[in-house]
Design a protein around this motif. Structure first.
Motif, PDB file in Angstrom:
ATOM      1  N   ASN A  20       0.829  -1.195   0.000  1.00 38.05           N
ATOM      2  CA  ASN A  20       0.000   0.000   0.000  1.00 38.05           C
ATOM      3  C   ASN A  20       0.870   1.254   0.000  1.00 38.05           C
ATOM      4  O   ASN A  20       2.056   1.225   0.368  1.00 38.05           O
ATOM      5  CB  ASN A  20      -0.979   0.029   1.201  1.00 38.05           C
ATOM      6  N   ILE A  21       0.262   2.345  -0.418  1.00 36.53           N
ATOM      7  CA  ILE A  21       0.990   3.599  -0.581  1.00 36.53           C
ATOM      8  C   ILE A  21       1.377   4.203   0.771  1.00 36.53           C
ATOM      9  O   ILE A  21       2.453   4.787   0.913  1.00 36.53           O
ATOM     10  CB  ILE A  21       0.121   4.592  -1.395  1.00 36.53           C
ATOM     11  N   LYS A  22       0.509   4.035   1.760  1.00 42.34           N
ATOM     12  CA  LYS A  22       0.805   4.636   3.062  1.00 42.34           C
ATOM     13  C   LYS A  22       2.091   4.061   3.667  1.00 42.34           C
ATOM     14  O   LYS A  22       2.937   4.799   4.179  1.00 42.34           O
ATOM     15  CB  LYS A  22      -0.378   4.407   4.004  1.00 42.34           C
ATOM     16  N   ALA A  23       2.255   2.737   3.599  1.00 45.23           N
ATOM     17  CA  ALA A  23       3.456   2.107   4.159  1.00 45.23           C
ATOM     18  C   ALA A  23       4.695   2.528   3.374  1.00 45.23           C
ATOM     19  O   ALA A  23       5.764   2.762   3.947  1.00 45.23           O
ATOM     20  CB  ALA A  23       3.306   0.588   4.137  1.00 45.23           C
ATOM     21  N   ALA A  24       4.550   2.626   2.056  1.00 40.89           N
ATOM     22  CA  ALA A  24       5.687   3.050   1.223  1.00 40.89           C
ATOM     23  C   ALA A  24       6.065   4.489   1.550  1.00 40.89           C
ATOM     24  O   ALA A  24       7.256   4.843   1.556  1.00 40.89           O
ATOM     25  CB  ALA A  24       5.332   2.912  -0.250  1.00 40.89           C
ATOM     26  N   ALA A  25       5.076   5.348   1.820  1.00 43.36           N
ATOM     27  CA  ALA A  25       5.349   6.748   2.155  1.00 43.36           C
ATOM     28  C   ALA A  25       6.095   6.849   3.477  1.00 43.36           C
ATOM     29  O   ALA A  25       7.025   7.653   3.617  1.00 43.36           O
ATOM     30  CB  ALA A  25       4.039   7.528   2.209  1.00 43.36           C
ATOM     31  N   LEU A  29       9.765   8.400   3.914  1.00 39.90           N
ATOM     32  CA  LEU A  29       9.708   9.662   4.650  1.00 39.90           C
ATOM     33  C   LEU A  29       9.139  10.796   3.792  1.00 39.90           C
ATOM     34  O   LEU A  29       9.645  11.931   3.791  1.00 39.90           O
ATOM     35  CB  LEU A  29      11.095  10.043   5.180  1.00 39.90           C
ATOM     36  N   ILE A  30       8.067  10.489   3.040  1.00 36.38           N
ATOM     37  CA  ILE A  30       7.369  11.513   2.259  1.00 36.38           C
ATOM     38  C   ILE A  30       5.874  11.320   2.456  1.00 36.38           C
ATOM     39  O   ILE A  30       5.424  10.316   3.024  1.00 36.38           O
ATOM     40  CB  ILE A  30       7.723  11.441   0.753  1.00 36.38           C
ATOM     41  N   GLU A  31       5.080  12.248   1.970  1.00 34.74           N
ATOM     42  CA  GLU A  31       3.636  12.175   2.108  1.00 34.74           C
ATOM     43  C   GLU A  31       3.050  11.170   1.118  1.00 34.74           C
ATOM     44  O   GLU A  31       3.539  11.060  -0.017  1.00 34.74           O
ATOM     45  CB  GLU A  31       3.003  13.540   1.858  1.00 34.74           C
ATOM     46  N   PRO A  32       2.008  10.438   1.492  1.00 36.12           N
ATOM     47  CA  PRO A  32       1.351   9.507   0.569  1.00 36.12           C
ATOM     48  C   PRO A  32       0.881  10.189  -0.713  1.00 36.12           C
ATOM     49  O   PRO A  32       0.938   9.602  -1.790  1.00 36.12           O
ATOM     50  CB  PRO A  32       0.170   8.974   1.382  1.00 36.12           C
ATOM     51  N   SER A  33       0.443  11.446  -0.580  1.00 37.54           N
ATOM     52  CA  SER A  33      -0.041  12.155  -1.762  1.00 37.54           C
ATOM     53  C   SER A  33       1.084  12.379  -2.777  1.00 37.54           C
ATOM     54  O   SER A  33       0.848  12.395  -3.989  1.00 37.54           O
ATOM     55  CB  SER A  33      -0.640  13.517  -1.353  1.00 37.54           C
ATOM     56  N   ALA A  34       2.328  12.521  -2.288  1.00 37.74           N
ATOM     57  CA  ALA A  34       3.466  12.720  -3.193  1.00 37.74           C
ATOM     58  C   ALA A  34       3.732  11.453  -4.001  1.00 37.74           C
ATOM     59  O   ALA A  34       4.047  11.508  -5.191  1.00 37.74           O
ATOM     60  CB  ALA A  34       4.703  13.120  -2.402  1.00 37.74           C
ATOM     61  N   ILE A  35       3.582  10.303  -3.330  1.00 40.80           N
ATOM     62  CA  ILE A  35       3.764   9.037  -4.050  1.00 40.80           C
ATOM     63  C   ILE A  35       2.662   8.855  -5.078  1.00 40.80           C
ATOM     64  O   ILE A  35       2.915   8.470  -6.230  1.00 40.80           O
ATOM     65  CB  ILE A  35       3.789   7.851  -3.070  1.00 40.80           C
ATOM     66  N   SER A  36       1.413   9.124  -4.684  1.00 40.03           N
ATOM     67  CA  SER A  36       0.282   8.986  -5.605  1.00 40.03           C
ATOM     68  C   SER A  36       0.476   9.851  -6.836  1.00 40.03           C
ATOM     69  O   SER A  36       0.203   9.419  -7.973  1.00 40.03           O
ATOM     70  CB  SER A  36      -1.018   9.377  -4.896  1.00 40.03           C
TER      71      SER A  36
END
Length: 310
Positions: A20-25, A29-36
């Motif tokens: 999931n994106i939250k764990a990767a964020a 050490l970045i925001e989930p929205s940045a990964i998305s």
């Protein structure tokens, strides 16, 4: 494809591995929205959906799975490049492939290579050595398959550069109690009335001996043909024939009482080996360092031999 970047590929791998994106964020050490945002830009650049996003997490689509495999391979290669480059900071790093004749391998070359790799500045250099026939050695070096070749100096090097290496002497190995064992030295022609143990026809020694026999109008009679000198010594020690071999190796077996060594008086029994390569400036730093080491070892041995002969 120009919009692909390593950071986005790393994040794709992280999302797929963690689920999931939250764990990767959190890991990056970045925001989930940045990964998305980055993954959406990656999908736009490729024109394909890469992830199936759900309440329980994210999974790669078939296209995402293919890209994931490529991304892992690419990132692994990049990590290896970084590690290899980092090792240069502690000394020369590299890999050198050497091809050499059976005589060179059996005598001094292995000891020289071991001495080279034991020195602290060379501990990050890997050296591979392969035994080949002289004619194959020249071809492999010319084609760039091997960096350095060590072979008999009388072999046609076909334009390769070369440096002098070591000298050796051919001798006759005979079984203990053999009629020829009573001689301290003799000419090769004197052995032609006895059965020989020989090497394959593709070796330089085979050609040398057959030419020598032909010059006196005689032929060699073989009891056995073997693949290397070690096998030749075993057959000789079993009393099945005599064999022309490097004297340095023969003396080792003589000391063990397995055979006797008789010196050959023929001029061609004195041989010289060369180190061949394409062009010195084209050698890697590791190969240049190994070449210099082998030259230095050869010079030391030659100086010591000259001093003992006085």
């Amino acid at each position: 494809m120009r919009d692909l970047d390593l950071k986005s590929l790393k994040l794709l791998v992280s999302v797929c591995e963690l689920g999931n994106i939250k764990a990767a964020a959190a890991q990056a050490l970045i925001e989930p929205s940045a990964i998305s945002k980055r993954l959406s830009q990656l999908e736009d650049a490729l024109g394909l959906p890469l992830l199936v996003r759900g309440r329980k997490g994210s999974e790669p689509t078939p296209a995402g799975q293919v890209l994931l495999e490529h991304a892992r391979s690419l990132l692994f290669t990049l990590d290896k490049i970084e590690a290899d480059m980092a090792r240069f900071k502690s000394g020369i790093q590299g890999h050198v492939r050497v091809v050499a004749s059976a005589s060179a391998v059996a005598e001094s070359l292995l000891d020289d290579l071991a001495g080279f790799m034991r020195e602290p500045p060379h501990q990050n250099i890997q050296v591979d050595i392969e035994e080949r026939f002289s004619r194959d050695i020249v071809s492999l070096v010319r084609e760039g398959v091997a960096s350095l070749g060590v072979c008999w100096s009388q072999v046609d090097l076909g334009g390769l550069e070369s440096r002098r290496y070591r000298r050796d002497e051919l001798a006759l190995a005979v079984p203990v109690g053999h009629p020829l064992a009573a001689h301290e030295a003799l000419f090769f022609e004197d052995s032609l009335g006895h059965e020989h143990v020989g090497l394959p026809s593709s070796t330089a020694v085979y050609t040398l001996l057959h030419r020598a026999a032909a010059r006196v109008g005689q032929t060699l009679s073989y009891r056995a043909v073997v693949s290397n000198f070690d096998a030749a010594f075993r057959v000789v020690s079993a009393g099945l024939g005599v064999s022309v071999v490097p004297s340095e190796i023969s003396r080792q077996h003589s000391a063990a009482g397995r055979i006797q060594t008789v010196r050959l008086l023929n001029d061609w029994a004195q041989r010289e080996f060369s180190i061949c390569f394409r062009r010195h400036q084209d050698l890697s730093p590791a190969a240049q360092r190994l070449l210099a080491y082998l030259e230095a070892q050869a010079e030391q041995v030659a100086t010591a031999q000259a001093a003992s002969a006085r």
